[in-house]
Design a protein around this motif. Sequence first.
Motif, mmCIF file in Angstrom:
data_model
loop_
_atom_site.group_PDB
_atom_site.id
_atom_site.type_symbol
_atom_site.label_atom_id
_atom_site.label_comp_id
_atom_site.label_asym_id
_atom_site.label_seq_id
_atom_site.Cartn_x
_atom_site.Cartn_y
_atom_site.Cartn_z
ATOM 1 N N MET A 87 -6.375 9.508 -11.611
ATOM 2 C CA MET A 87 -6.627 9.440 -10.172
ATOM 3 C C MET A 87 -5.368 9.877 -9.417
ATOM 4 O O MET A 87 -4.264 9.442 -9.737
ATOM 5 C CB MET A 87 -7.018 8.015 -9.773
ATOM 6 N N ARG A 88 -5.547 10.739 -8.421
ATOM 7 C CA ARG A 88 -4.409 11.247 -7.660
ATOM 8 C C ARG A 88 -3.851 10.155 -6.759
ATOM 9 O O ARG A 88 -4.583 9.493 -6.032
ATOM 10 C CB ARG A 88 -4.853 12.449 -6.816
ATOM 11 N N THR A 89 -2.550 9.949 -6.821
ATOM 12 C CA THR A 89 -1.906 8.921 -6.015
ATOM 13 C C THR A 89 -1.087 9.557 -4.894
ATOM 14 O O THR A 89 -0.581 10.674 -5.029
ATOM 15 C CB THR A 89 -0.997 8.027 -6.877
ATOM 16 N N ILE A 90 -0.955 8.845 -3.773
ATOM 17 C CA ILE A 90 -0.200 9.362 -2.636
ATOM 18 C C ILE A 90 1.161 8.677 -2.501
ATOM 19 O O ILE A 90 1.980 9.072 -1.680
ATOM 20 C CB ILE A 90 -0.993 9.166 -1.324
ATOM 21 N N TRP A 91 1.387 7.638 -3.301
ATOM 22 C CA TRP A 91 2.649 6.899 -3.262
ATOM 23 C C TRP A 91 2.787 6.162 -4.576
ATOM 24 O O TRP A 91 1.818 5.606 -5.096
ATOM 25 C CB TRP A 91 2.621 5.916 -2.092
ATOM 26 N N ASN A 92 3.969 6.170 -5.150
ATOM 27 C CA ASN A 92 4.211 5.479 -6.410
ATOM 28 C C ASN A 92 5.350 4.491 -6.226
ATOM 29 O O ASN A 92 6.396 4.827 -5.652
ATOM 30 C CB ASN A 92 4.546 6.479 -7.519
ATOM 31 N N GLY A 93 5.145 3.280 -6.676
ATOM 32 C CA GLY A 93 6.154 2.249 -6.536
ATOM 33 C C GLY A 93 5.826 1.086 -7.438
ATOM 34 O O GLY A 93 5.431 1.275 -8.598
ATOM 35 N N SER A 94 5.939 -0.118 -6.917
ATOM 36 C CA SER A 94 5.691 -1.297 -7.737
ATOM 37 C C SER A 94 5.296 -2.474 -6.858
ATOM 38 O O SER A 94 5.513 -2.475 -5.648
ATOM 39 C CB SER A 94 6.929 -1.653 -8.562
ATOM 40 N N ILE A 95 4.679 -3.478 -7.495
ATOM 41 C CA ILE A 95 4.416 -4.764 -6.862
ATOM 42 C C ILE A 95 5.497 -5.711 -7.374
ATOM 43 O O ILE A 95 5.718 -5.805 -8.582
ATOM 44 C CB ILE A 95 3.029 -5.317 -7.248
ATOM 45 N N SER A 96 6.160 -6.403 -6.466
ATOM 46 C CA SER A 96 7.221 -7.313 -6.908
ATOM 47 C C SER A 96 7.040 -8.689 -6.296
ATOM 48 O O SER A 96 6.769 -8.816 -5.102
ATOM 49 C CB SER A 96 8.601 -6.754 -6.543
ATOM 50 N N PHE A 97 7.137 -9.710 -7.132
ATOM 51 C CA PHE A 97 7.153 -11.097 -6.671
ATOM 52 C C PHE A 97 7.948 -11.906 -7.686
ATOM 53 O O PHE A 97 7.735 -11.812 -8.887
ATOM 54 C CB PHE A 97 5.744 -11.659 -6.466
ATOM 55 N N GLY A 98 8.904 -12.683 -7.166
ATOM 56 C CA GLY A 98 9.804 -13.387 -8.068
ATOM 57 C C GLY A 98 10.589 -12.378 -8.892
ATOM 58 O O GLY A 98 11.169 -11.426 -8.370
ATOM 59 N N LEU A 99 10.574 -12.549 -10.201
ATOM 60 C CA LEU A 99 11.255 -11.627 -11.114
ATOM 61 C C LEU A 99 10.282 -10.637 -11.751
ATOM 62 O O LEU A 99 10.660 -9.858 -12.617
ATOM 63 C CB LEU A 99 11.979 -12.421 -12.215
ATOM 64 N N VAL A 100 9.028 -10.675 -11.292
ATOM 65 C CA VAL A 100 7.998 -9.799 -11.862
ATOM 66 C C VAL A 100 7.978 -8.471 -11.110
ATOM 67 O O VAL A 100 8.026 -8.434 -9.880
ATOM 68 C CB VAL A 100 6.605 -10.461 -11.786
ATOM 69 N N ASN A 101 7.896 -7.374 -11.860
ATOM 70 C CA ASN A 101 7.839 -6.042 -11.268
ATOM 71 C C ASN A 101 6.730 -5.253 -11.968
ATOM 72 O O ASN A 101 6.769 -5.063 -13.187
ATOM 73 C CB ASN A 101 9.184 -5.325 -11.448
ATOM 74 N N ILE A 102 5.713 -4.823 -11.204
ATOM 75 C CA ILE A 102 4.538 -4.156 -11.784
ATOM 76 C C ILE A 102 4.451 -2.731 -11.253
ATOM 77 O O ILE A 102 4.172 -2.529 -10.060
ATOM 78 C CB ILE A 102 3.243 -4.926 -11.445
ATOM 79 N N PRO A 103 4.655 -1.713 -12.082
ATOM 80 C CA PRO A 103 4.540 -0.321 -11.627
ATOM 81 C C PRO A 103 3.101 0.004 -11.229
ATOM 82 O O PRO A 103 2.159 -0.310 -11.953
ATOM 83 C CB PRO A 103 4.970 0.491 -12.855
ATOM 84 N N ILE A 104 2.928 0.629 -10.052
ATOM 85 C CA ILE A 104 1.586 1.012 -9.586
ATOM 86 C C ILE A 104 1.660 2.343 -8.828
ATOM 87 O O ILE A 104 2.729 2.788 -8.419
ATOM 88 C CB ILE A 104 0.951 -0.069 -8.657
ATOM 89 N N GLY A 105 0.489 2.947 -8.659
ATOM 90 C CA GLY A 105 0.344 4.115 -7.805
ATOM 91 C C GLY A 105 -0.707 3.816 -6.760
ATOM 92 O O GLY A 105 -1.683 3.099 -7.015
ATOM 93 N N LEU A 106 -0.524 4.341 -5.548
ATOM 94 C CA LEU A 106 -1.441 4.081 -4.437
ATOM 95 C C LEU A 106 -2.410 5.251 -4.297
ATOM 96 O O LEU A 106 -1.987 6.396 -4.127
ATOM 97 C CB LEU A 106 -0.636 3.897 -3.156
ATOM 98 N N ALA A 107 -3.707 4.965 -4.392
ATOM 99 C CA ALA A 107 -4.729 6.011 -4.300
ATOM 100 C C ALA A 107 -5.753 5.641 -3.245
ATOM 101 O O ALA A 107 -6.113 4.469 -3.090
ATOM 102 C CB ALA A 107 -5.429 6.199 -5.652
ATOM 103 N N LEU A 108 -6.233 6.637 -2.488
ATOM 104 C CA LEU A 108 -7.237 6.391 -1.457
ATOM 105 C C LEU A 108 -8.533 5.914 -2.092
ATOM 106 O O LEU A 108 -9.007 6.483 -3.076
ATOM 107 C CB LEU A 108 -7.503 7.670 -0.655
#
Length: 292
Positions: A1-22
């Motif tokens: 799936m084509r993403t328009i932004w790539n980053g991560s979800i972060s809370f506490g010490l947890v970091n989850i790589p994700i891509g943002l898709a419409l």
Amino acid sequence: MRTIWNGSISFGLVNIPIGLALATQRSDVAFRTLHRECGTPIKQKRWCPHHEREVEPEELVKGWEVAKGEFVIVEESELESVALTRSQSIDILRFVKLADVDPVYFDRTYYLAPASADAARRPYVLLLRAMQETGMAAVGKFVLWGKENLCLIRAQGETLAMETLFFADDVRNKAEIEEAVEATEVRKAELQLAEQVIDSLVGEWKPEDFENEYRRELKAMLDAKLAGEQIARPEPVAETPVIDLMEALRRSVAETQGKKSGAAASKKTKAATKSNGSSGSSRRKAPARKSA
């Protein structure tokens, strides 16, 4: 799936790589404004009515309207002093019950795509499963295209979906409507009839059952016009007469019950026809008796 932004979800010490898709995309028919005489698309000009001339791009500046016709000029350098830095993560601020978030705050929906590597995908699946089990959603913030966004991350089937949210001061106050509703009483008989109408229309939520009929008819009309067909002007619609509320509810209930009875009778007729047809075809003709 084509993403328009790539980053991560972060809370506490947890970091989850994700891509943002419409998650949604309008399929509406778009029109251009043309000059009727030659069919050429019209261009919009930057026009100053005070000097009565076209204005060049380098002459433009932003202005904040503080009163009718009164503006404070704002320079780009001044905007840069409060500009937000593009973030690479969605920072979770708290977890809330999904049922507590009113859909009026929902702005636009995105899908959060997990990382392709198995090891990087595990935290994504872990958060998804935890949300599914608890019925909770995550409220967070991130910066995209110079704009601070409030968002809600929730489980949608086997996907993490993200809703950008309106801030509280973006949602208009509805106290005036609530006051008018509280001051109006309905009779018990009216309420019972209204509940019957609702009950008669209860069904399952299946998005594919609902079609944009206007869009379908618009495309059909355009196809017909492209094929050289003459498009007839529709007849004017007669105004709907105002009728008594109770009478309208009674008619609605009767109409719905009539439709249900007709559908049930149709099913019985079809079943009987099928049954008679099958029994007739299976019945063998008795042999003729010989005369003595």
